[in-house]
Design a protein around this motif. Structure first.
Motif, short mmCIF file in Angstrom:
data_model
loop_
_atom_site.label_atom_id
_atom_site.label_comp_id
_atom_site.label_asym_id
_atom_site.label_seq_id
_atom_site.Cartn_x
_atom_site.Cartn_y
_atom_site.Cartn_z
N ILE A 34 39.15 33.21 38.75
CA ILE A 34 38.18 34.31 38.63
C ILE A 34 37.59 34.56 40.02
O ILE A 34 36.84 33.74 40.54
CB ILE A 34 37.06 33.98 37.62
N CYS A 35 37.97 35.69 40.60
CA CYS A 35 37.53 36.08 41.93
C CYS A 35 36.30 36.98 41.80
O CYS A 35 36.18 37.73 40.83
CB CYS A 35 38.67 36.83 42.62
N HIS A 36 35.42 36.94 42.79
CA HIS A 36 34.25 37.83 42.73
C HIS A 36 34.68 39.30 42.68
O HIS A 36 33.98 40.15 42.14
CB HIS A 36 33.32 37.58 43.92
N THR A 37 35.85 39.59 43.24
CA THR A 37 36.37 40.97 43.17
C THR A 37 36.54 41.41 41.72
O THR A 37 36.32 42.58 41.39
CB THR A 37 37.70 41.07 43.95
N ASP A 38 36.93 40.48 40.84
CA ASP A 38 37.07 40.84 39.42
C ASP A 38 35.74 41.43 38.91
O ASP A 38 35.71 42.41 38.16
CB ASP A 38 37.43 39.63 38.56
N GLY A 90 42.27 39.92 37.17
CA GLY A 90 42.97 38.67 37.48
C GLY A 90 44.05 38.82 38.52
O GLY A 90 45.09 39.44 38.26
N HIS A 91 43.80 38.24 39.73
CA HIS A 91 44.83 38.32 40.79
C HIS A 91 44.97 36.99 41.52
O HIS A 91 45.31 36.97 42.71
CB HIS A 91 44.57 39.51 41.73
N GLU A 92 44.70 35.93 40.81
CA GLU A 92 44.97 34.59 41.35
C GLU A 92 45.80 33.86 40.28
O GLU A 92 45.31 33.02 39.54
CB GLU A 92 43.67 33.84 41.64
N ILE A 93 47.07 34.25 40.22
CA ILE A 93 47.92 33.92 39.08
C ILE A 93 48.94 32.85 39.46
O ILE A 93 49.62 32.97 40.48
CB ILE A 93 48.69 35.20 38.64
N GLY A 137 49.52 37.16 43.76
CA GLY A 137 48.18 37.39 44.28
C GLY A 137 47.70 38.79 44.00
O GLY A 137 47.84 39.29 42.88
N CYS A 138 47.15 39.43 45.02
CA CYS A 138 46.46 40.71 44.82
C CYS A 138 47.39 41.91 44.80
O CYS A 138 46.97 43.01 44.49
CB CYS A 138 45.44 40.92 45.92
N MET A 139 48.66 41.72 45.19
CA MET A 139 49.53 42.90 45.24
C MET A 139 50.83 42.69 44.47
O MET A 139 51.37 41.58 44.47
CB MET A 139 49.79 43.32 46.69
N LEU A 158 46.00 32.15 46.10
CA LEU A 158 46.73 33.43 46.11
C LEU A 158 45.87 34.61 46.55
O LEU A 158 46.39 35.61 47.06
CB LEU A 158 47.32 33.71 44.72
N CYS A 159 44.54 34.51 46.33
CA CYS A 159 43.65 35.54 46.89
C CYS A 159 42.67 34.89 47.86
O CYS A 159 42.72 35.13 49.06
CB CYS A 159 42.89 36.31 45.81
N ALA A 160 41.77 34.05 47.32
CA ALA A 160 40.73 33.47 48.19
C ALA A 160 41.35 32.76 49.40
O ALA A 160 40.89 32.93 50.53
CB ALA A 160 39.87 32.50 47.38
ZN ZN Z 1 40.30 38.08 44.84
#
Ligand code: ZN
Ligand code: NAP
Length: 348
Positions: free
Chosen positions: A40-44, A62-65, A88-90, A157-159
């Motif tokens: 869970i990223c703050h971007t979510d 969800g982008h840290e999969i 990740g994010c893309m 994958l993101c952070a």
């Molecule tokens: Zn993120």
């Protein structure tokens, strides 16, 4: 293929609901991934709260999969069923422009396709990792090194790549003084990675109860940002300040902490995104203000390798899917990333 279980926000301000989403049948270069974990990223939260405007609802964030490949298209060459992988994010980009062909797809001239809340190249709205499976072109899939557990690897994958990329670009390493602003999901990995690169690391934080963790993770100094005398003692100290704070802050005060030629890099992305600064804060010491956005696919693979090699993973609290609403309420309470055990989706 029946729908895939997912957690969705039907509208701005609504509660999460258990739903199903459609995933396309794998195309020739696609892999299907059974998702095991999603950070869970703050971007979510920014997107779920529509902080930046334009969020399409219903939203599956969800982008840290991380997970395991369960099916591959005919032309897939890099992955096989059973491989441990991440997204990740893309999930796509134009694949032709200069940034794409040089491995910086995050700066794709047409805009990369975000893992959720975006238009895919076929026009479908993308749905993220708060779901049981996802279908992604193999070109946007990462391999998880054996040394990393799937749960603790997810936030890399993101952070992870979001802090790694600017630390590399602005040469964090021996002899360099790096300050990390804010220690949440991004910040705690920033401290660990900058320290592993050999830099002298200071955590600047509003939370004195994070002091011991910062030192344990590799910082040599902690500065309480609510104590102006404590931060003033660091005037002119840093070569690089990495700002992960998701709220506006006093840019001039932080520029004053940079030495000659120092750079203030922001990766934090507050809803109120307009910041101002006094030009003399820059001129007097040839300082720079910069920003950075995630990292390309090659660099994301690189950070996974770096973390495996240095024994770095995220510090996580694994939660069941039913705990997501509470986790969103209490994001600043986690030490230091919530990760959803996706197998629990729909089980209670
Ligand atoms: Zn993120
Ligand atoms: P997080 O886990 O919530 O951590 C943010 C940290 O910032 C907090 O733990 C806190 O650390 C500090 N903070 C100071 N003032 C705050 C405030 N008013 N509200 C909340 N936190 C405050 O967030 P994250 O997942 O690390 O993400 C941080 C930011 O980076 C978000 O804006 C996110 O959207 C952005 N982001 C950007 C990219 C990119 O590509 N540029 C990628 C991912 C995320 P202390 O207690 O130590 O002060």
């Amino acid at each position: 293929m029946p729908g895939v279980l997912a957690l969705s926000l039907p509208a701005k301000g609504a509660r999460f609901t258990l739903t199903t989403v459609e995933r396309r049948p794998p195309r020739a270069d696609d892999v299907r991934i059974d998702i095991a974990f999603c950070g869970i990223c703050h971007t979510d939260l920014h997107v779920g709260h529509d902080d930046w405007g334009g969020t399409p609802f219903p939203l599956v964030p969800g982008h840290e999969i991380t997970g395991v490949v369960s099916e591959v298209g005919d032309a897939v060459t890099r992955f096989a069923v059973g491989d441990r992988v991440g997204v990740g994010c893309m999930v796509d980009s134009c694949r032709k422009c200069a940034p794409c062909t040089s491995g910086e797809e995050q700066f794709c001239a047409e805009g990369f396709v975000k893992t959720y809340a975006d238009r895919d190249r076929d026009g479908a709205v993308t749905m993220g990792g708060y779901s049981r499976s996802i279908v992604v072109s193999e070109h946007y899939v990462l391999r998880i090194p054996d040394a990393l557990e799937l749960a603790a690897a997810a936030p890399l994958l993101c952070a992870g790549v979001t802090v790694y990329s600017p630390l590399r670009r602005w040469a964090a390493g021996p002899g360099r003084k790096v300050g990390v602003l804010g220690m949440g999901g991004l910040g705690h990995l920033g401290v660990r990675i900058a320290a592993a690169m050999g830099a002298e690391v200071t955590l600047l934080s509003r939370s004195p109860d994070k002091r011991d963790d910062a030192l344990r993770l590799g910082a040599t100094r902690f500065a309480d940002t609510r104590d102006s005398a404590e931060t003033a003692r660091l005037a002119g100290h840093f070569d690089l300040l990495l700002n992960t704070v998701p709220a506006p802050l006093d840019v001039d005060a932080h520029l004053g902490l940079l030495g000659v030629g120092g750079t203030f890099v922001t990766v934090g992305a507050p809803g109120d995104a307009v910041a101002s600064y006094n030009v003399f804060s820059l001129l007097g010491a040839r300082r720079a203000i910069a920003g950075s956005s995630i990292g390309g696919i090659r660099e994301t693979q690189e950070v996974l390798g770096f973390c495996a090699e240095h024994g770095i993973a995220a510090e996580i609290e694994t939660i069941p899917a039913a705990g997501v609403p509470e986790a969103w309420q209490n994001l600043s309470g986690v030490r230091y990333r919530y990760v959803i055990d996706v197998a629990t989706l729909g089980t209670a």
